[in-house]
Write a protein that holds these residues in place. Structure first.
Motif, PDB file in Angstrom:
ATOM      1  N   ASP A  77       0.633  -1.331  -0.134  1.00 21.49           N
ATOM      2  CA  ASP A  77       0.213  -0.388   0.082  1.00 21.49           C
ATOM      3  C   ASP A  77       1.036   1.028   0.101  1.00 21.49           C
ATOM      4  O   ASP A  77       0.330   2.342  -0.647  1.00 21.49           O
ATOM      5  N   ASN A  78       1.964   1.279   0.179  1.00 17.81           N
ATOM      6  CA  ASN A  78       2.868   2.112   0.520  1.00 17.81           C
ATOM      7  C   ASN A  78       3.955   2.652  -0.569  1.00 17.81           C
ATOM      8  O   ASN A  78       3.534   3.405  -1.734  1.00 17.81           O
ATOM      9  N   CYS A  79       4.334   1.742  -1.615  1.00 13.41           N
ATOM     10  CA  CYS A  79       4.446   2.132  -2.386  1.00 13.41           C
ATOM     11  C   CYS A  79       4.816   1.445  -3.875  1.00 13.41           C
ATOM     12  O   CYS A  79       5.605   1.499  -5.042  1.00 13.41           O
ATOM     13  N   GLY A  80       3.982   0.206  -2.948  1.00  6.67           N
ATOM     14  CA  GLY A  80       3.296  -0.557  -4.780  1.00  6.67           C
ATOM     15  C   GLY A  80       4.432  -1.956  -5.340  1.00  6.67           C
ATOM     16  O   GLY A  80       3.038  -2.580  -6.608  1.00  6.67           O
ATOM     17  N   ALA A  81       4.783  -1.852  -4.311  1.00  9.92           N
ATOM     18  CA  ALA A  81       5.595  -3.097  -5.117  1.00  9.92           C
ATOM     19  C   ALA A  81       5.199  -4.457  -4.579  1.00  9.92           C
ATOM     20  O   ALA A  81       3.892  -4.885  -3.903  1.00  9.92           O
ATOM     21  N   LEU A  82       5.391  -5.095  -6.048  1.00 11.06           N
ATOM     22  CA  LEU A  82       4.527  -6.403  -5.762  1.00 11.06           C
ATOM     23  C   LEU A  82       5.039  -7.405  -5.369  1.00 11.06           C
ATOM     24  O   LEU A  82       6.720  -7.520  -5.259  1.00 11.06           O
TER      25      LEU A  82
END
Length: 58
Positions: free
Chosen positions: A20-25
């Motif tokens: 939710d913070n950086c969008g990393a998968l």
């Protein structure tokens, strides 16, 4: 949520979540479901303030 590809942290397991913070998968091993953050972002959160999630920090 539908995500595909490899975890952007370990690069070996299938990504199943998005931070939710950086969008990393990330895979479930590297996802903190209680706060909705990847392991990297969860480590930057102030442990004394559970509401300390700043999406502009990274």
């Amino acid at each position: 949520m539908s995500v595909s590809g490899l975890c952007q942290i370990c690069e070996t397991r299938s990504a199943e979540e998005r931070c939710d913070n950086c969008g990393a998968l990330v895979c479930r091993v590297h996802y903190e479901g209680g706060v909705g953050l990847c392991a990297n972002c969860a480590n930057t959160v102030n442990p004394n303030d559970p509401d300390d999630v700043d999406i502009n920090r990274l």
